[in-house]
Structures are given as structure tokens and as C-alpha cells.
Design a protein around this motif. Structure first.
Motif, PDB file in Angstrom:
ATOM      1  N   MET A 154       0.847  -1.208   0.000  1.00  0.00           N
ATOM      2  CA  MET A 154       0.000   0.000   0.000  1.00  0.00           C
ATOM      3  C   MET A 154       0.873   1.244   0.000  1.00  0.00           C
ATOM      4  N   THR A 155       0.568   2.196  -0.881  1.00  0.00           N
ATOM      5  CA  THR A 155       1.324   3.436  -0.945  1.00  0.00           C
ATOM      6  C   THR A 155       0.623   4.530  -0.153  1.00  0.00           C
ATOM      7  N   ILE A 156       1.382   5.479   0.345  1.00  0.00           N
ATOM      8  CA  ILE A 156       0.855   6.583   1.145  1.00  0.00           C
ATOM      9  C   ILE A 156       0.868   7.848   0.297  1.00  0.00           C
ATOM     10  N   ASP A 157      -0.227   8.571   0.310  1.00  0.00           N
ATOM     11  CA  ASP A 157      -0.325   9.814  -0.453  1.00  0.00           C
ATOM     12  C   ASP A 157       0.433  10.916   0.290  1.00  0.00           C
ATOM     13  N   GLN A 158       1.589  11.289  -0.258  1.00  0.00           N
ATOM     14  CA  GLN A 158       2.436  12.306   0.372  1.00  0.00           C
ATOM     15  C   GLN A 158       2.247  13.678  -0.268  1.00  0.00           C
ATOM     16  N   ARG A 159       1.247  13.820  -1.108  1.00  0.00           N
ATOM     17  CA  ARG A 159       1.099  15.084  -1.842  1.00  0.00           C
ATOM     18  C   ARG A 159       0.900  16.313  -0.963  1.00  0.00           C
ATOM     19  N   PRO A 160       0.162  16.235   0.157  1.00  0.00           N
ATOM     20  CA  PRO A 160       0.069  17.438   1.008  1.00  0.00           C
ATOM     21  C   PRO A 160       1.434  17.924   1.501  1.00  0.00           C
ATOM     22  N   THR A 161       2.305  16.981   1.874  1.00  0.00           N
ATOM     23  CA  THR A 161       3.659  17.356   2.305  1.00  0.00           C
ATOM     24  C   THR A 161       4.441  17.988   1.171  1.00  0.00           C
ATOM     25  N   VAL A 162       4.339  17.386  -0.028  1.00  0.00           N
ATOM     26  CA  VAL A 162       5.050  17.908  -1.197  1.00  0.00           C
ATOM     27  C   VAL A 162       4.578  19.321  -1.523  1.00  0.00           C
ATOM     28  N   ARG A 163       3.272  19.533  -1.494  1.00  0.00           N
ATOM     29  CA  ARG A 163       2.741  20.868  -1.806  1.00  0.00           C
ATOM     30  C   ARG A 163       3.212  21.909  -0.803  1.00  0.00           C
ATOM     31  N   ARG A 164       3.236  21.544   0.489  1.00  0.00           N
ATOM     32  CA  ARG A 164       3.692  22.487   1.505  1.00  0.00           C
ATOM     33  C   ARG A 164       5.149  22.886   1.262  1.00  0.00           C
ATOM     34  N   VAL A 165       5.989  21.906   0.975  1.00  0.00           N
ATOM     35  CA  VAL A 165       7.411  22.187   0.728  1.00  0.00           C
ATOM     36  C   VAL A 165       7.574  23.056  -0.514  1.00  0.00           C
ATOM     37  N   LEU A 166       6.841  22.742  -1.576  1.00  0.00           N
ATOM     38  CA  LEU A 166       6.970  23.497  -2.823  1.00  0.00           C
ATOM     39  C   LEU A 166       6.490  24.942  -2.667  1.00  0.00           C
ATOM     40  N   ILE A 167       5.456  25.175  -1.881  1.00  0.00           N
ATOM     41  CA  ILE A 167       4.972  26.541  -1.666  1.00  0.00           C
ATOM     42  C   ILE A 167       6.000  27.359  -0.879  1.00  0.00           C
ATOM     43  N   ILE A 168       6.583  26.732   0.154  1.00  0.00           N
ATOM     44  CA  ILE A 168       7.619  27.422   0.940  1.00  0.00           C
ATOM     45  C   ILE A 168       8.809  27.783   0.059  1.00  0.00           C
ATOM     46  N   THR A 169       9.271  26.814  -0.738  1.00  0.00           N
ATOM     47  CA  THR A 169      10.450  27.068  -1.575  1.00  0.00           C
ATOM     48  C   THR A 169      10.116  28.036  -2.715  1.00  0.00           C
ATOM     49  N   LEU A 170       8.874  28.045  -3.185  1.00  0.00           N
ATOM     50  CA  LEU A 170       8.485  29.005  -4.231  1.00  0.00           C
ATOM     51  C   LEU A 170       8.621  30.429  -3.717  1.00  0.00           C
ATOM     52  N   VAL A 171       8.137  30.688  -2.514  1.00  0.00           N
ATOM     53  CA  VAL A 171       8.247  32.038  -1.929  1.00  0.00           C
ATOM     54  C   VAL A 171       9.712  32.443  -1.787  1.00  0.00           C
ATOM     55  N   LEU A 172      10.535  31.519  -1.280  1.00  0.00           N
ATOM     56  CA  LEU A 172      11.960  31.821  -1.096  1.00  0.00           C
ATOM     57  C   LEU A 172      12.667  32.014  -2.430  1.00  0.00           C
ATOM     58  N   ASN A 173      12.321  31.205  -3.440  1.00  0.00           N
ATOM     59  CA  ASN A 173      12.951  31.343  -4.750  1.00  0.00           C
ATOM     60  C   ASN A 173      12.570  32.650  -5.425  1.00  0.00           C
ATOM     61  N   LEU A 174      11.333  33.105  -5.225  1.00  0.00           N
ATOM     62  CA  LEU A 174      10.930  34.404  -5.775  1.00  0.00           C
ATOM     63  C   LEU A 174      11.738  35.532  -5.131  1.00  0.00           C
ATOM     64  N   LEU A 175      11.962  35.424  -3.824  1.00  0.00           N
ATOM     65  CA  LEU A 175      12.775  36.423  -3.127  1.00  0.00           C
ATOM     66  C   LEU A 175      14.205  36.429  -3.677  1.00  0.00           C
ATOM     67  N   VAL A 176      14.773  35.237  -3.860  1.00  0.00           N
ATOM     68  CA  VAL A 176      16.129  35.113  -4.401  1.00  0.00           C
ATOM     69  C   VAL A 176      16.204  35.705  -5.807  1.00  0.00           C
ATOM     70  N   MET A 177      15.230  35.400  -6.636  1.00  0.00           N
ATOM     71  CA  MET A 177      15.211  35.898  -8.016  1.00  0.00           C
ATOM     72  C   MET A 177      15.184  37.425  -8.042  1.00  0.00           C
ATOM     73  N   ILE A 178      14.349  38.032  -7.189  1.00  0.00           N
ATOM     74  CA  ILE A 178      14.238  39.499  -7.154  1.00  0.00           C
ATOM     75  C   ILE A 178      15.559  40.119  -6.704  1.00  0.00           C
ATOM     76  N   LEU A 179      16.161  39.555  -5.654  1.00  0.00           N
ATOM     77  CA  LEU A 179      17.438  40.097  -5.157  1.00  0.00           C
ATOM     78  C   LEU A 179      18.530  40.007  -6.219  1.00  0.00           C
ATOM     79  N   LYS A 180      18.628  38.874  -6.902  1.00  0.00           N
ATOM     80  CA  LYS A 180      19.661  38.709  -7.938  1.00  0.00           C
ATOM     81  C   LYS A 180      19.431  39.675  -9.096  1.00  0.00           C
TER      82      LYS A 180
END
Length: 314
Positions: free
Chosen positions: A1-27
Motif C-alpha cells: 500500500m502506498t501513502i499519499d504524500q502530496r500534502p507534504t510535497v505541496r507544503r514544501v513546494l509553496i515554501i520554496t516558491l516564496v523563497l525562490n521568488l525572493l532570491v530571483m528578485i534580489l539577484k
């Protein structure tokens, strides 16, 4: 049986998206202020970081491990498709960086490169954010076995080396540019190793995910054969096949000959084999086809037999 890890993946991707946007603007801001080609190229690389996060969110939305009528084997290959999209973004970034460097060589800028201590400190902050994002994504990705997070972490890891390379070049110019004006060409030269690092990351992501999409063998058939033959009552195991990725989800099938005649005992033997394979390679979906003794075969897998493993006589 597999476990649906998508909520965890989405949370991580949203956090990193915000940080990557900040990095992109600074650069981008520091790149425009200094006129640095390598830094503007690095900012372009960071655009792909943010695009990758968005692509990952979309792929994760459709990558449920649970089967349905239209997708009886689940939807997890969407993760690999998303990872290939990340590889494509990296390829585009590599091309754009090289194009910008060649254009700068053919048409040198009229404005000289300029850099200040404040801008260098901003780049150090950017480097710190990139390091956090890469290790955070890799840790969660490896913990839950998610292809999108692991691929994006490799992408961000390349961003770390790119930023270090750019920062070293700008620091060298800041310290010696007044005495050695030719150091501004170091900025153009650094765009080439930056492009190479980006290409290397894309190639790595491609290598990690193509086997899943083309149904490459997941487990050596000899290893599966060895486990099956140790179960009491098994006479022969052949035509073994597997696909998927160990740790995410594996599909295994085989033909089996057992030393019993009743269905109930045959079923118990197959369940014991399944339990041992799940313990070793799970999560997995396993199909075992029980055959009569006359179907005995020494062909462990398709189009290949293994003479190194002695097969028991029926």
C-alpha cells in the motif's frame, strides 16, 4: 500500500516558491545595479527555480498513488513527467546563459562593471537562502521518496554553486577592479561554467527519471528469484519482471510452480512470497501466476536465463 504524500510535497513546494521568488528578485536587482552578466544569468536560473516549483505543484496535483478506473496503476508517473519538465527548464536556462555570454563578447557593453560591499552582502544572503532551500527539499524528498522534490533540490544545489561562482568573480573585481580593469571580463568568462553547472543538473534529473518512464527493470530478476525459491513449497520461479522505482512504487510479476495441488495452500505460498518482497522492496504491487509442473522453465527473466543459479528439478 502506498501513502499519499502530496500534502507534504505541496507544503514544501509553496515554501520554496516564496523563497525562490525572493532570491530571483534580489539577484535581478543587484544584477541590474552592477551590470553583471553572470549575475543576470544567475537570476535567469532562479526564474527557472520558481517555474520548477509551479510545475511541481501542478504535477503533484495529478500524481496520486491511488489507482482508478482510467489509471489502474496509479498516477505517480506524473512526478517523473514533472521532473523532466524541470530538466527542460534547465536546458532553456543553459541556452539563454550561453547566448548572453556570446552576445557580450561580440558586443562589449559601454558601461563598465560596478559593485559595492552592500551588493556583495545581498548576494551572501541569497546564497544562504539557496543553501536552506536545497537541503530542506532534499531532506524531505529523500524522506518520502518524492521525485519532484529530489529533482528540484538538485536544481537548487546547482544554483548554490552558480551563486558561489558569480560571487567569487564579483568579489575579485571589487577587490582589484580599479587596478586591473580587465577583471571585468572575468564576469563574462564565469557565465560559461555557470551554464555547464546548469546543464549538468538537468542531465542528472533526466537520468534519474527516464528509467521510470520507459519501464526499465527496477529489481534484478535474480534477486526476486532468490527470495521466491527460499519459500517452502516453491519448485520453480520464472518469467520475472519488475518496473517502477524502489522506494516509490514497484510492480512485480512472475510465474510460479509449487509443490502442492490445492488452491488454498498455493495461495498461502504466494502470500508468503509477496510479504517477503514487500519487506525488501515495498511499496509494491505483485502479481504471481501459479502454473502446473509441466510449465517448468529455467528462463528466470525475459530473453535471458542465468546459468549461475542452479534451478531445482521438478
Amino acid at each position: 500500500m502506498t501513502i499519499d504524500q502530496r500534502p507534504t510535497v505541496r507544503r514544501v513546494l509553496i515554501i520554496t516558491l516564496v523563497l525562490n521568488l525572493l532570491v530571483m528578485i534580489l539577484k535581478a536587482v543587484v544584477g541590474f545595479l552592477t551590470g553583471s552578466l553572470s549575475l543576470l544569468s544567475d537570476a535567469l536560473h532562479s526564474v527557472t527555480d520558481s517555474a520548477n516549483n509551479i510545475l511541481g505543484l501542478v504535477a503533484s496535483r495529478f500524481s496520486s498513488p491511488e489507482p482508478d478506473r482510467e489509471h489502474p496503476y496509479g498516477h505517480q508517473k506524473y512526478e517523473a513527467v514533472g521532473a523532466l519538465g524541470i530538466a527542460a527548464f534547465l536546458g532553456i536556462a543553459c541556452f539563454e546563459i550561453l547566448s548572453g555570454a556570446i552576445e557580450r563578447i561580440l558586443y562589449p557593453p559601454t558601461e563598465p562593471l560596478r559593485i559595492s560591499a552592500v551588493e556583495l552582502w545581498l548576494l551572501l544572503i541569497v546564497l544562504g537562502i539557496n543553501i536552506f532551500v536545497a537541503f530542506y527539499e532534499r531532506h524531505i524528498g529523500q524522506k518520502i521518496g518524492n521525485a519532484i522534490l529530489i529533482a528540484d533540490a538538485k536544481h537548487t544545489m546547482s544554483d548554490i554553486w552558480v551563486t558561489i561562482t558569480v560571487l567569487a568573480g564579483l568579489l575579485a573585481f571589487w577587490m582589484g577592479g580599479a587596478r586591473f580593469p580587465w577583471l571585468q571580463w572575468l564576469d563574462v568568462g564565469l557565465a560559461f561554467p555557470v551554464a555547464l553547472l546548469v546543464f549538468s543538473s538537468g542531465w542528472s534529473v533526466l537520468q534519474d527519471n527516464l528509467p521510470w518512464l520507459v519501464d526499465e527493470m527496477a529489481i534484478a530478476p535474480e534477486a526476486i528469484y532468490s527470495i521466491a525459491m527460499k519459500v517452502e513449497g516453491v519448485l520453480n520461479c520464472h518469467e520475472i519482471a519488475s518496473r517502477g522505482v524502489v522506494g516509490r512504487q514497484v510492480f512485480i510479476e512472475m510465474h510460479l510452480i509449487v509443490n502442492v495441488t490445492d488452491v488454498e495452500t498455493s495461495h498461502q505460498i504466494t502470500e508468503e512470497i509477496e510479504a517477503q518482497l514487500l519487506e525488501q522492496y515495498g511499496p509494491a504491487r505483485i502479481v504471481i501466476h501459479v502454473e502446473p509442473p509441466r510449465y517448468y522453465s529455467d528462463q528466470i527473466s525475459f530473453s535471458q536465463s542465468n546459468p549461475d543459479i542452479p534451478l531445482e528439478e521438478s
